[in-house]
Design a protein around this motif. Structure first.
Motif, PDB file in Angstrom:
ATOM      1  N   UNK A  53       0.820  -1.209   0.000  1.00 34.89           N
ATOM      2  CA  UNK A  53       0.000   0.000   0.000  1.00 34.89           C
ATOM      3  C   UNK A  53       0.858   1.265   0.000  1.00 34.89           C
ATOM      4  N   UNK A  54       1.962   1.243   0.730  1.00 35.02           N
ATOM      5  CA  UNK A  54       2.868   2.400   0.709  1.00 35.02           C
ATOM      6  C   UNK A  54       3.434   2.611  -0.690  1.00 35.02           C
ATOM      7  N   UNK A  55       3.763   1.523  -1.364  1.00 36.38           N
ATOM      8  CA  UNK A  55       4.287   1.620  -2.728  1.00 36.38           C
ATOM      9  C   UNK A  55       3.282   2.300  -3.649  1.00 36.38           C
ATOM     10  N   UNK A  56       2.010   1.967  -3.501  1.00 30.12           N
ATOM     11  CA  UNK A  56       0.967   2.601  -4.316  1.00 30.12           C
ATOM     12  C   UNK A  56       0.861   4.090  -4.023  1.00 30.12           C
ATOM     13  N   UNK A  57       0.977   4.460  -2.749  1.00 25.07           N
ATOM     14  CA  UNK A  57       0.905   5.879  -2.371  1.00 25.07           C
ATOM     15  C   UNK A  57       2.126   6.651  -2.861  1.00 25.07           C
ATOM     16  N   UNK A  58       3.281   6.007  -2.829  1.00 25.82           N
ATOM     17  CA  UNK A  58       4.501   6.640  -3.352  1.00 25.82           C
ATOM     18  C   UNK A  58       4.382   6.818  -4.859  1.00 25.82           C
ATOM     19  N   UNK A  59       3.932   5.770  -5.573  1.00 31.12           N
ATOM     20  CA  UNK A  59       3.764   5.845  -7.033  1.00 31.12           C
ATOM     21  C   UNK A  59       2.765   6.927  -7.430  1.00 31.12           C
ATOM     22  N   UNK A  60       1.778   7.168  -6.573  1.00 30.22           N
ATOM     23  CA  UNK A  60       0.766   8.201  -6.854  1.00 30.22           C
ATOM     24  C   UNK A  60       1.268   9.591  -6.492  1.00 30.22           C
ATOM     25  N   UNK A  61       2.458   9.682  -5.908  1.00 27.45           N
ATOM     26  CA  UNK A  61       3.028  10.977  -5.565  1.00 27.45           C
ATOM     27  C   UNK A  61       2.503  11.570  -4.268  1.00 27.45           C
ATOM     28  N   UNK A  62       1.835  10.763  -3.459  1.00 27.97           N
ATOM     29  CA  UNK A  62       1.254  11.277  -2.214  1.00 27.97           C
ATOM     30  C   UNK A  62       2.156  11.099  -0.999  1.00 27.97           C
ATOM     31  N   UNK A  63       3.091  10.156  -1.085  1.00 26.14           N
ATOM     32  CA  UNK A  63       3.972   9.859   0.043  1.00 26.14           C
ATOM     33  C   UNK A  63       5.417   9.934  -0.432  1.00 26.14           C
ATOM     34  N   UNK A  64       6.244  10.525   0.410  1.00 25.71           N
ATOM     35  CA  UNK A  64       7.685  10.622   0.163  1.00 25.71           C
ATOM     36  C   UNK A  64       8.369   9.665   1.127  1.00 25.71           C
ATOM     37  N   UNK A  65       9.299   8.868   0.612  1.00 28.18           N
ATOM     38  CA  UNK A  65      10.082   7.983   1.459  1.00 28.18           C
ATOM     39  C   UNK A  65      11.519   8.462   1.496  1.00 28.18           C
ATOM     40  N   UNK A  66      12.095   8.445   2.693  1.00 32.34           N
ATOM     41  CA  UNK A  66      13.484   8.868   2.873  1.00 32.34           C
ATOM     42  C   UNK A  66      14.207   7.831   3.717  1.00 32.34           C
ATOM     43  N   UNK A  67      15.312   7.331   3.182  1.00 31.30           N
ATOM     44  CA  UNK A  67      16.101   6.340   3.910  1.00 31.30           C
ATOM     45  C   UNK A  67      16.998   7.056   4.914  1.00 31.30           C
ATOM     46  N   UNK A  68      16.925   6.566   6.153  1.00 30.79           N
ATOM     47  CA  UNK A  68      17.808   7.044   7.228  1.00 30.79           C
ATOM     48  C   UNK A  68      18.488   5.818   7.809  1.00 30.79           C
ATOM     49  N   UNK A  69      19.689   5.540   7.315  1.00 30.60           N
ATOM     50  CA  UNK A  69      20.367   4.317   7.731  1.00 30.60           C
ATOM     51  C   UNK A  69      19.589   3.116   7.234  1.00 30.60           C
ATOM     52  N   UNK A  70      19.166   2.264   8.164  1.00 30.54           N
ATOM     53  CA  UNK A  70      18.408   1.065   7.793  1.00 30.54           C
ATOM     54  C   UNK A  70      16.912   1.306   7.780  1.00 30.54           C
ATOM     55  N   UNK A  71      16.469   2.448   8.268  1.00 33.92           N
ATOM     56  CA  UNK A  71      15.039   2.751   8.322  1.00 33.92           C
ATOM     57  C   UNK A  71      14.604   3.602   7.140  1.00 33.92           C
ATOM     58  N   UNK A  72      13.358   3.421   6.759  1.00 33.12           N
ATOM     59  CA  UNK A  72      12.754   4.256   5.726  1.00 33.12           C
ATOM     60  C   UNK A  72      11.629   5.037   6.391  1.00 33.12           C
ATOM     61  N   UNK A  73      11.752   6.360   6.347  1.00 32.99           N
ATOM     62  CA  UNK A  73      10.724   7.226   6.909  1.00 32.99           C
ATOM     63  C   UNK A  73       9.739   7.589   5.807  1.00 32.99           C
ATOM     64  N   UNK A  74       8.473   7.475   6.128  1.00 32.59           N
ATOM     65  CA  UNK A  74       7.392   7.795   5.187  1.00 32.59           C
ATOM     66  C   UNK A  74       6.688   9.039   5.678  1.00 32.59           C
ATOM     67  N   UNK A  75       6.466   9.974   4.763  1.00 34.01           N
ATOM     68  CA  UNK A  75       5.731  11.187   5.157  1.00 34.01           C
ATOM     69  C   UNK A  75       4.815  11.611   4.019  1.00 34.01           C
ATOM     70  N   UNK A  76       3.726  12.217   4.400  1.00 28.05           N
ATOM     71  CA  UNK A  76       2.791  12.729   3.402  1.00 28.05           C
ATOM     72  C   UNK A  76       3.460  13.870   2.641  1.00 28.05           C
ATOM     73  N   UNK A  77       3.241  13.911   1.341  1.00 34.37           N
ATOM     74  CA  UNK A  77       3.707  15.034   0.529  1.00 34.37           C
ATOM     75  C   UNK A  77       2.585  16.072   0.567  1.00 34.37           C
TER      76      UNK A  77
END
Length: 104
Positions: A53-77
């Motif tokens: 589901x996160x992948x779909x939101x990222x593909x739609x341009x609604x969520x930005x993912x940012x890698x911080x070390x081993x973690x991926x932070x997800x935030x609304x665009x």
């Protein structure tokens, strides 16, 4: 192949109950966002389901993912959210006039 507008992709992604729930949680989380484990814990959702589901939101341009070390932070665009809302409300209450040909 036809091109889908960013607004249509955003609305299609939000048209699924789980993705809407994830997106609303990220909106509430603010600019700090949440990692996958936090989202899964808060929504009681398995990581594999959440990743889809996160992948779909990222593909739609609604969520930005940012890698911080081993973690991926997800935030609304928030800019994308504002564009979507603006599109939906840009002509609010402006009226609709039918011509004689439209009514026929």
């Amino acid at each position: 192949m036809t091109s889908t507008s960013p607004i249509a992709r955003a609305l299609a992604a939000l048209g699924h109950d789980t993705r809407l729930q994830v997106y609303r949680l990220l909106v509430r989380a603010g600019h700090d966002g949440l990692n996958v484990g936090e989202i899964g814990s808060l929504l009681e959702m398995p990581a594999s389901t959440l990743a889809h589901h996160l992948s779909s939101l990222v593909d739609a341009g609604l969520v930005i993912q940012e890698r911080r070390g081993r973690e991926v932070t997800n935030r609304a665009d928030y800019d994308a959210m504002q564009r979507t809302l603006s599109y939906l409300t840009s002509e609010c209450c402006s009226g609709v006039k039918l011509t004689h040909e439209d009514a026929a």
